[in-house]
Design a protein around this motif. Structure first.
Motif, PDB file in Angstrom:
ATOM      1  N   PHE A 146       4.964  19.673  44.549  1.00 45.14           N
ATOM      2  CA  PHE A 146       6.084  20.580  44.300  1.00 45.14           C
ATOM      3  C   PHE A 146       6.932  20.747  45.556  1.00 45.14           C
ATOM      4  O   PHE A 146       8.166  20.724  45.485  1.00 45.14           O
ATOM      5  CB  PHE A 146       5.585  21.949  43.839  1.00 45.14           C
ATOM      6  N   LYS A 157       9.271  17.856  45.931  1.00 44.96           N
ATOM      7  CA  LYS A 157      10.431  17.900  45.036  1.00 44.96           C
ATOM      8  C   LYS A 157      11.440  18.959  45.465  1.00 44.96           C
ATOM      9  O   LYS A 157      12.649  18.712  45.500  1.00 44.96           O
ATOM     10  CB  LYS A 157       9.971  18.180  43.603  1.00 44.96           C
ATOM     11  N   ILE A 158      10.945  20.145  45.788  1.00 40.62           N
ATOM     12  CA  ILE A 158      11.865  21.235  46.123  1.00 40.62           C
ATOM     13  C   ILE A 158      12.506  20.987  47.487  1.00 40.62           C
ATOM     14  O   ILE A 158      13.641  21.428  47.732  1.00 40.62           O
ATOM     15  CB  ILE A 158      11.143  22.606  46.088  1.00 40.62           C
ATOM     16  N   VAL A 183      15.496  18.983  46.847  1.00 32.29           N
ATOM     17  CA  VAL A 183      16.564  19.847  46.326  1.00 32.29           C
ATOM     18  C   VAL A 183      17.238  20.575  47.487  1.00 32.29           C
ATOM     19  O   VAL A 183      18.473  20.640  47.571  1.00 32.29           O
ATOM     20  CB  VAL A 183      16.003  20.866  45.311  1.00 32.29           C
ATOM     21  N   ASP A 221      13.616  14.105  40.454  1.00 33.92           N
ATOM     22  CA  ASP A 221      13.900  14.447  39.058  1.00 33.92           C
ATOM     23  C   ASP A 221      14.405  15.876  38.885  1.00 33.92           C
ATOM     24  O   ASP A 221      15.241  16.139  38.020  1.00 33.92           O
ATOM     25  CB  ASP A 221      12.694  14.171  38.161  1.00 33.92           C
ATOM     26  N   LEU A 222      13.921  16.826  39.691  1.00 32.76           N
ATOM     27  CA  LEU A 222      14.413  18.198  39.577  1.00 32.76           C
ATOM     28  C   LEU A 222      15.924  18.238  39.795  1.00 32.76           C
ATOM     29  O   LEU A 222      16.676  18.777  38.970  1.00 32.76           O
ATOM     30  CB  LEU A 222      13.721  19.108  40.589  1.00 32.76           C
ATOM     31  N   TRP A 223      16.342  17.703  40.918  1.00 30.82           N
ATOM     32  CA  TRP A 223      17.764  17.734  41.259  1.00 30.82           C
ATOM     33  C   TRP A 223      18.598  16.975  40.225  1.00 30.82           C
ATOM     34  O   TRP A 223      19.632  17.484  39.756  1.00 30.82           O
ATOM     35  CB  TRP A 223      17.972  17.143  42.638  1.00 30.82           C
ATOM     36  N   ASN A 278      17.978  16.192  37.088  1.00 33.45           N
ATOM     37  CA  ASN A 278      18.005  16.859  35.780  1.00 33.45           C
ATOM     38  C   ASN A 278      18.933  18.070  35.798  1.00 33.45           C
ATOM     39  O   ASN A 278      19.665  18.313  34.828  1.00 33.45           O
ATOM     40  CB  ASN A 278      16.597  17.287  35.366  1.00 33.45           C
ATOM     41  N   TRP A 279      18.885  18.821  36.889  1.00 30.46           N
ATOM     42  CA  TRP A 279      19.728  20.020  36.976  1.00 30.46           C
ATOM     43  C   TRP A 279      21.204  19.646  37.077  1.00 30.46           C
ATOM     44  O   TRP A 279      22.054  20.304  36.466  1.00 30.46           O
ATOM     45  CB  TRP A 279      19.308  20.873  38.176  1.00 30.46           C
ATOM     46  N   LYS A 319      18.085  27.916  38.680  1.00 33.80           N
ATOM     47  CA  LYS A 319      17.107  26.898  38.291  1.00 33.80           C
ATOM     48  C   LYS A 319      15.899  26.913  39.219  1.00 33.80           C
ATOM     49  O   LYS A 319      14.755  26.776  38.776  1.00 33.80           O
ATOM     50  CB  LYS A 319      17.765  25.510  38.295  1.00 33.80           C
ATOM     51  N   ILE A 320      16.138  27.072  40.505  1.00 31.87           N
ATOM     52  CA  ILE A 320      15.033  27.123  41.467  1.00 31.87           C
ATOM     53  C   ILE A 320      14.156  28.335  41.186  1.00 31.87           C
ATOM     54  O   ILE A 320      12.922  28.241  41.179  1.00 31.87           O
ATOM     55  CB  ILE A 320      15.572  27.153  42.907  1.00 31.87           C
ATOM     56  N   ASN A 324      12.058  27.755  38.161  1.00 32.25           N
ATOM     57  CA  ASN A 324      11.023  26.770  38.450  1.00 32.25           C
ATOM     58  C   ASN A 324       9.897  27.375  39.259  1.00 32.25           C
ATOM     59  O   ASN A 324       8.711  27.095  39.022  1.00 32.25           O
ATOM     60  CB  ASN A 324      11.648  25.586  39.189  1.00 32.25           C
TER      61      ASN A 324
END
Length: 322
Positions: A91, A94-95, A98, A226-228, A230-231, A254-255, A258
């Motif tokens: 996680f 991923k973050i 972002v 994928d997070l970024w 998709n958002w 979104k953050i 999540n």
């Protein structure tokens, strides 16, 4: 030098903890461990295939499903501690990407439009200090709480050298670092310093994550961005607005959502309990109910903890972080 410290931490952690012969666990320890594994979250750790300890592969499914003999209890606790550490690191990976993308937005904007660039920087600091830092504190607490089920003096020593725990602690300390040179609307250079520091911090974090996961974690294949992605696609599909400030508010929401999902699925549903009085995390015991709910209050109207100096001469910057 940074990576050298990383590998030193790894060596000490796995030398002292994983190669220390464990005595058979007490019945109370085994019972608590069995009870903890009844929480639904353990069966949903599907993103992680296995972890490697002492050149031995441990599959997550086997660690959870196969009954635990008291002679193997400490070993399984060690392994599952690394498992949740890997999940948490995924996680953070991923973050962090972002955060890196938001950072690039702010760096570009501050050169083109100083006022909006400074506001972007303040929002970025808000995201880090009031959304990400509290989550990483819970994650570090969960790792320590799971380890604490087995009482071992060498454990207390090695915890200080656990690479994943140190990574999470670094996020927790970022507030202190940023406050060392607080954002000041009377001194625009503080905004440039903050952006440069966060940039360096994210680069080091991503390097450390790569080193740790390559050695210990085997994940199901996934897209780190994928997070970024998709958002961004969701924003472009449903929101017809070119104002970057609107986009940033969308991403911040979104953050936050999540973060709440991670707390629910990878903290509460793993049987970890947060004590708001002591601000400590505990692993559920036999006296605790299986069904637990926790509402984490993140007040959007609360100003960021980070210090921002203002003056009457800079009224055009008088925009809050909410």
């Amino acid at each position: 030098m940074y990576l050298l410290k990383l590998y030193t931490f790894s060596f000490v952690f796995f030398s002292v903890i994983l190669y220390t012969k464990a005595d058979p666990a007490l019945k109370k320890t085994v019972d608590q461990f069995h009870m903890l594994l009844k929480y639904s979250g353990w069966k949903n750790l599907k993103d992680l295939v296995s972890i490697k300890l002492r050149r031995e592969t441990h599959y997550v499914k086997d660690l959870i499903v196969i009954p635990t003999h008291r002679n193997k209890c400490h070993q399984k606790i060690r392994a599952l501690t690394v498992c949740i550490g890997c999940i948490y690191v995924k996680f953070i990976n991923k973050i962090s990407l972002v955060i890196s993308n938001i950072l690039q937005m702010c760096q570009k904007k501050i050169l083109e439009d100083l006022i909006n660039g400074c506001i972007c920087t303040e929002e970025l600091v808000y995201i880090l200090t009031l959304l990400i830092v509290p989550l990483t504190t819970l994650m570090q607490g969960a790792i320590n709480a799971l380890n604490s089920i087995r009482i071992n003096s060498s454990l207390k020593f090695a915890n200080r050298h656990c690479t994943i725990s140190n990574l999470l602690e670094t996020f927790g300390n970022i507030l202190e670092i940023l406050n060392y040179k607080a954002l000041s609307r009377d001194n625009v250079s503080t905004y440039f310093w903050t952006l440069n520091y966060i940039d360096s911090f994210i680069i080091n974090t991503l390097n450390e994550i790569q080193a740790v996961t390559n050695i210990y974690c085997e994940f199901v294949s996934y897209d780190t961005n994928d997070l970024w992605n998709n958002w961004v696609q969701e924003y472009e599909a449903f929101i017809d607005h070119e104002d970057s400030s609107v986009f940033l508010k969308f991403i911040k929401k979104k953050i936050k959502d999540n973060v709440m999902t991670v707390i629910k699925e990878q903290y509460l549903q793993l049987g970890f309990i947060f004590d708001p009085i002591t601000e400590e995390t505990f692993a559920a015991t036999l006296d605790d109910p299986i069904e637990l709910e926790l509402e984490l209050a993140i007040n959007e109207e609360h100003p960021a903890i980070i210090k921002i100096k203002t003056s009457e001469s800079f009224n055009q910057f008088n925009i809050g972080l909410h």
